[in-house]
Design an enzyme around this catalytic site. Structure first.
Site, PDB file in Angstrom:
ATOM      1  N   GLU A  81      22.199 -12.101 -35.213  1.00 47.90           N
ATOM      2  CA  GLU A  81      22.352 -12.299 -36.662  1.00 47.90           C
ATOM      3  C   GLU A  81      22.858 -13.722 -36.848  1.00 47.90           C
ATOM      4  O   GLU A  81      23.893 -14.092 -36.292  1.00 47.90           O
ATOM      5  CB  GLU A  81      23.348 -11.285 -37.237  1.00 47.90           C
ATOM      6  CG  GLU A  81      23.715 -11.532 -38.690  1.00 47.90           C
ATOM      7  CD  GLU A  81      22.512 -11.537 -39.635  1.00 47.90           C
ATOM      8  OE1 GLU A  81      21.852 -10.511 -39.752  1.00 47.90           O
ATOM      9  OE2 GLU A  81      22.234 -12.608 -40.239  1.00 47.90           O
TER      10      GLU A  81
ATOM     11  N   GLU B  39      17.185   0.847 -44.229  1.00 42.64           N
ATOM     12  CA  GLU B  39      18.619   0.575 -44.412  1.00 42.64           C
ATOM     13  C   GLU B  39      19.046   0.849 -45.863  1.00 42.64           C
ATOM     14  O   GLU B  39      20.194   1.210 -46.112  1.00 42.64           O
ATOM     15  CB  GLU B  39      18.970  -0.855 -43.997  1.00 42.64           C
ATOM     16  CG  GLU B  39      18.258  -1.928 -44.794  1.00 42.64           C
ATOM     17  CD  GLU B  39      18.544  -3.351 -44.307  1.00 42.64           C
ATOM     18  OE1 GLU B  39      19.469  -3.552 -43.522  1.00 42.64           O
ATOM     19  OE2 GLU B  39      17.816  -4.259 -44.742  1.00 42.64           O
TER      20      GLU B  39
ATOM     21  N   GLU C 152      12.834  -7.910 -50.012  1.00 38.19           N
ATOM     22  CA  GLU C 152      13.357  -6.536 -49.964  1.00 38.19           C
ATOM     23  C   GLU C 152      13.357  -5.936 -51.369  1.00 38.19           C
ATOM     24  O   GLU C 152      14.385  -5.823 -52.022  1.00 38.19           O
ATOM     25  CB  GLU C 152      14.728  -6.532 -49.292  1.00 38.19           C
ATOM     26  CG  GLU C 152      14.596  -6.966 -47.834  1.00 38.19           C
ATOM     27  CD  GLU C 152      15.896  -6.976 -47.054  1.00 38.19           C
ATOM     28  OE1 GLU C 152      16.918  -6.525 -47.567  1.00 38.19           O
ATOM     29  OE2 GLU C 152      15.865  -7.456 -45.894  1.00 38.19           O
TER      30      GLU C 152
HETATM   31  C1  NOJ Z   1      20.101  -6.965 -42.167  1.00 39.75           C
HETATM   32  C2  NOJ Z   1      19.135  -6.331 -41.236  1.00 39.75           C
HETATM   33  O1  NOJ Z   1      17.958  -5.977 -41.909  1.00 39.75           O
HETATM   34  C3  NOJ Z   1      19.796  -5.125 -40.625  1.00 39.75           C
HETATM   35  O2  NOJ Z   1      18.888  -4.419 -39.811  1.00 39.75           O
HETATM   36  C4  NOJ Z   1      21.000  -5.598 -39.828  1.00 39.75           C
HETATM   37  O3  NOJ Z   1      21.680  -4.475 -39.341  1.00 39.75           O
HETATM   38  C5  NOJ Z   1      21.954  -6.398 -40.703  1.00 39.75           C
HETATM   39  N1  NOJ Z   1      21.246  -7.405 -41.403  1.00 39.75           N
HETATM   40  C6  NOJ Z   1      23.054  -7.070 -39.899  1.00 39.75           C
HETATM   41  O4  NOJ Z   1      22.498  -8.045 -39.067  1.00 39.75           O
HETATM   42 CA    CA Z   2      17.266  -6.815 -44.134  1.00 41.63          CA
END
Ligand code: NOJ
Ligand code: CA
Length: 671
Positions: free
Chosen positions: A385, A478, A180
Site C-alpha cells: 500500500e 470491500e 469505485e
Molecule cells: C484499498 C484496497 O482496495 C483494499 O483491498 C485494501 O485492503 C486497502 N486499500 C488497504 O490497502
Molecule cells: Ca479500493
C-alpha cells in the site's frame, strides 16, 4: 463535473459541421467478414472525420478526429499522402485468460496524412492507423519522428464518437475516486463526463462499448457529450498543470476502440482490445502462475483486525501460519497479508511517504513465514500500500521486489489509497500511467506478478506484460464491509460484466460467507450466498480471492466451490445476458476440461432453463449444483444454499431458480 478547457484550444472544440461533398474523399476499410465498415473522410477544408457502419446501417455518424497540441494542431487542415493496407488472421495463446486461444483477425488501413496547420511552413506528417475486426474497430494517431518536431504537448484530443442512436449508456462519472462507483444507466445525451469503458445499448440488437487499448504513455480517455447530443468528445485526464500528454519527438496514442456487437454476451467475449495490444514482451513466462488466494484482509475491513500494530493486529506470524495451514488444506496457492510492514500507524493514507516496503513489523517474521509457506506449497502474497506516494514507492520497489523474490514471493498487491498521486496528480493521468507501467516492468524483472488496486482503468496491457494479472478499479466487495449505503446493490454485479470487466480482469474479491453485521446501516453483501459463489466464475480474475476470514469458511460445504474454482480457462461462453438484469457464464477448465457455470440475477428472482449443448456429445457428466435454497432472498434470507447432483449430457438442460438477488454455481465434471 467541471471540465478544464485550455482557452487556446477552445476554438477547436466546437462541433464540426460536415458537408455532403466530403463523401467523395472517403477511404474505407471493412472487417474480414465485410459486415463492419470504417470510412475516413476529409471535407474541403481538410477536416478529418470518420463514420462506422454495421451491415450497412450507421453506428457512428460523422465524427471529428484530431489532436490539439501546444506546438501544432492535427486534423483540420489535412491532406492525404498515401494509404497503406494490411490484413491479419492469426491465433495466439495467452499465458492465462478466459480462453486458451484468441483469434486476431482484422483488415488494416494506415492513412499517411500531412497537416499544414503546423505553426510553420513545413507541416506535420502523421498517420491514422485503423483496424477493423468482425466485432469492433480500433484506430490511433501516430506521429513519426521528423525534422521540425522535437517535443509535443497534447492539450486536447479531438476524437469524437457521434453515436447514431441516443441509446442507454452505462457509465461511472469521471473523478479521482479510483473508479469505485456504481454504473448507472442514462441516455447518452444526458451523460456528464464519464470514464470509459462506456457501454451503450443502441437498439435491441446493437451494443457498442467505447474504450481504449494499449494505454502506455498517455492519459486515460474520458468522454462527454457535446451539448445534449449523442456526439461524445474525448476528454483526457489532465496533469495538475492542465496539459494532457507530454511526448518527445514521436507519439503513438492508445487505440480508440469500439466493440460493436449484437448481444451483451458478445461484448463479454470480444477480444478486440487485447488484440490491439502488442504480443508478450516477457520471454520466459514460466514463473507466471494464476492462483486462488485467501488473505488477512476482510478482518481489517470488518474492523476485527487492524492494519497497524496493536492488540488485534492481523498480520502476525502466528495468524499468517494459521492462514497458510488453511490454504494448504483447501487448495489455495497464496495468502495475502496486509499490514505487515512499517507505515500503517496513524493516518497512512495522508502520509504514504512513511511506508517501508522492506521492513516488517516486529510481530511479523517474514523469513520464518516464507519458509513455513514453502514447506506447504503456499506462497505469501506481498502487499504494497503506497497511500498514493508513488515516488516513495519508486525509490524502494527494486529492493522490495528483490527481497520478495529471494523469499519465494511471486505476487504483490499494490494500492494507491489517496485521491491524488504524490499529492497532485490523478490516478488516470499520464503521470500515474507512467508510474504503473514502471511498477509492472520492474516487477517483471524480479519475476513478480501484480494485482493493482486504485489503478488506471485497464486497457489490455496484460497481453504484453502477462505479469499484470489483475486490477481493482471497481467498486469491489470491500464496500460490502463498510459502505454507508449498505453494500453493493444486486444490480451492480450484473452490470460490471458489461462495463468495467470489458477492460480486463477484476480483483472484485467475492466470497463473503458471514453476513452478520448488527450495526446500522447493517452493511453486508446485497446478494445471496449462492450468488457469491457464482461471482467467482463470472467476474474473471487470474488471481481470484476468496475474501472472507477463514473461520467463516470452516465446515461449510458451499466452500468447496470457491476452493476448487479454476482461474485459467480453455473456453468461455455466455449463454444468456441482459445488462443490469442477469448473466450466465460457462467456462471450461484449461486443466481437465470440466465446465464451471455461474448464473446471477439482480433483485428480480429468475427461472431459467440452460441447455448444456456445449458438452461433448455422447459423454456423460455429473453436474454439482449450488443453488439458492428454499426461501432464499438477498434481503431477508440470503444464506440457504441447496447442493445437489444430477447426471447430464449434451442433450440435457438445467432448470435454475435464482432467488431475488440470487445466483447458481455449477460444476460439470466428466463421469
Ligand atoms: C484499498 C484496497 O482496495 C483494499 O483491498 C485494501 O485492503 C486497502 N486499500 C488497504 O490497502
Ligand atoms: Ca479500493
Amino acid at each position: 463535473m467541471k471540465r478544464l478547457i485550455i482557452p487556446a484550444v477552445a476554438a477547436l472544440l466546437s462541433p464540426v459541421i460536415f458537408s455532403a461533398c466530403t463523401e467523395s474523399h472517403a477511404m474505407d476499410v471493412s472487417s474480414p467478414d465485410g459486415r463492419l465498415n470504417f470510412s475516413l473522410l476529409l471535407d474541403d477544408e481538410g477536416q478529418l472525420y470518420y463514420k462506422v457502419r454495421k451491415d450497412g446501417t450507421a453506428v457512428v455518424d460523422s465524427s471529428g478526429l484530431g489532436l490539439a497540441c501546444r506546438e501544432f494542431s492535427l486534423g483540420h487542415r489535412t491532406e492525404v499522402r498515401k494509404v497503406e493496407r494490411a490484413a491479419k488472421d492469426e491465433v495466439w495463446h495467452p499465458v492465462w485468460g478466459e480462453e486458451s486461444e484468441i483469434r486476431n483477425n482484422y483488415n488494416e488501413m494506415c492513412v499517411h496524412l500531412h497537416e499544414s496547420d503546423s505553426g510553420d511552413t513545413s507541416g506535420i506528417d502523421y498517420m491514422l492507423r485503423v483496424r477493423v475486426f468482425p466485432d469492433g474497430v480500433g484506430f490511433r494517431y501516430e506521429i513519426p519522428g521528423q525534422e521540425n518536431v522535437s517535443e509535443m504537448t497534447v492539450m486536447e484530443e479531438l476524437t469524437e464518437f457521434a453515436l447514431h442512436e441516443d441509446g442507454v449508456a452505462w457509465s461511472i462519472p469521471w473523478n479521482h475516486e479510483y473508479y469505485e462507483h456504481l454504473y448507472e444507466p442514462s441516455l447518452v445525451s444526458r451523460l456528464d463526463t464519464v470514464c470509459s469503458p462506456l457501454t451503450v445499448k443502441m437498439t435491441d440488437s446493437l451494443y457498442v462499448s467505447i474504450h481504449e487499448a494499449a494505454l502506455e504513455d498517455y492519459a486515460a480517455m474520458n468522454l462527454h457529450p457535446i451539448g445534449n447530443s449523442t456526439r461524445l468528445r474525448t476528454w483526457l485526464t489532465p496533469w495538475s498543470t492542465g496539459e494532457k500528454v507530454f511526448a518527445s519527438n514521436t507519439l503513438k496514442s492508445p487505440w480508440r476502440t469500439m466493440t460493436i456487437v449484437n448481444t451483451p454476451g458478445e461484448l463479454m467475449l470480444s477480444r478486440v482490445m487485447l488484440n490491439l495490444n502488442e504480443p508478450c514482451a516477457i520471454e520466459d513466462t514460466s514463473w507466471i502462475e494464476p492462483a486462488r488466494y485467501i488473505g488477512i484482509w476482510w478482518g481489517m475491513h470488518r474492523k476485527e483486525y487492524t492494519w497497524g500494530q496493536g492488540p488485534t493486529h492481523g498480520a502476525t506470524t502466528d495468524n499468517t501460519k494459521r492462514y497458510m495451514d488453511f490454504a494448504a488444506d483447501n487448495g489455495f496457492g497464496g495468502v495475502l497479508v496486509e499490514g505487515w510492514n512499517r507505515g500503517w500507524d496513524g493516518d497512512w493514507s495522508a502520509n504514504g511517504d512513511l511506508f517501508s516496503f522492506t521492513e516488517p513489523y516486529p510481530d511479523f517474521d517474514i523469513e520464518e513465514i516464507a519458509r513455513y509457506g514453502a514447506g506447504k506449497g503456499v506462497r505469501l502474497i506481498g502487499h504494497h500500500e503506497t497511500g498514493g506516494a508513488a515516488l516513495n514507492y519508486e525509490q524502494q520497489m527494486d529492493s522490495a521486489f528483490a527481497m520478495y523474490h529471494r523469499l519465494g514471493i511471486n505476487s504483490v498487491k499494490t494500492g494507491y489509497v489517496n485521491p491524488l498521486m504524490d499529492g497532485k496528480e490523478y490516478h488516470s493521468g499520464q503521470y500515474a500511467v507512467r508510474h504503473y507501467r514502471k511498477v509492472i516492468e520492474t516487477a517483471a524483472k524480479h519475476h513478480i506478478m501484480i494485482d493493482n488496486h486504485e489503478p488506471v482503468m485497464p486497457t489490455g496491457l496484460q497481453r504484453t506484460y502477462p505479469n499484470l494479472m489483475t486490477q481493482e478499479g471497481v467498486r469491489g466487495c470491500e464496500y460490502d464491509a463498510w459502505s454507508p449505503d449498505g453494500g453493493n446493490p444486486p444490480e451492480h454485479t450484473v452490470t460490471i460484466p458489461f462495463t468495467r470487466c470489458l477492460a480486463g480482469p477484476v480483483d472484485y474479491t467475492p466470497g463473503t460467507f458471514n453476513y452478520d453485521n448488527p450495526v446500522p446501516p447493517y452493511t453486508r453483501p446485497q446478494s445471496t450466498l449462492a450468488k457469491q459463489l457464482a461471482m467467482s466464475v463470472v467476474l474473471y480474475s487470474p488471481l481470484q480471492m476468496a475474501s472472507d476470514m477463514i473461520e467463516n469458511y470452516e465446515g461449510r460445504p458451499e466452500f468447496e466451490f470457491l476452493s476448487r474454482c479454476p482461474v485459467d480457462w480453455n473456453k468461455t461462453l455466455v449463454p444468456e445476458a441482459k445488462i443490469g438484469e442477469y448473466v450466465t457464464v460457462a467456462r471450461q477448465d484449461k486443466e481437465n476440461g470440466d465446465w464451471w457455470l455461474g448464473a446471477m440475477t439482480n433483485r428480480n428472482a429468475r427461472q431459467t432453463r440452460l441447455p448444456l449443448d456445449f458438452l461433448e456429445p455422447g459423454k456423460k457428466y455429473v453436474a454439482k449444483i449450488f443453488a439458492d435454497g428454499d426461501g432464499a432472498d438477498y434481503r431477508s434470507n440470503p444464506l440457504p444454499v441447496a447442493i445437489s447432483e444430477v447426471e447430464v449430457d449434451s442433450t440435457s438442460a438445467l432448470n435454475l431458480n435464482l432467488a431475488s438477488g440470487g445466483g447458481a454455481a455449477v460444476i460439470i465434471s466428466r463421469k
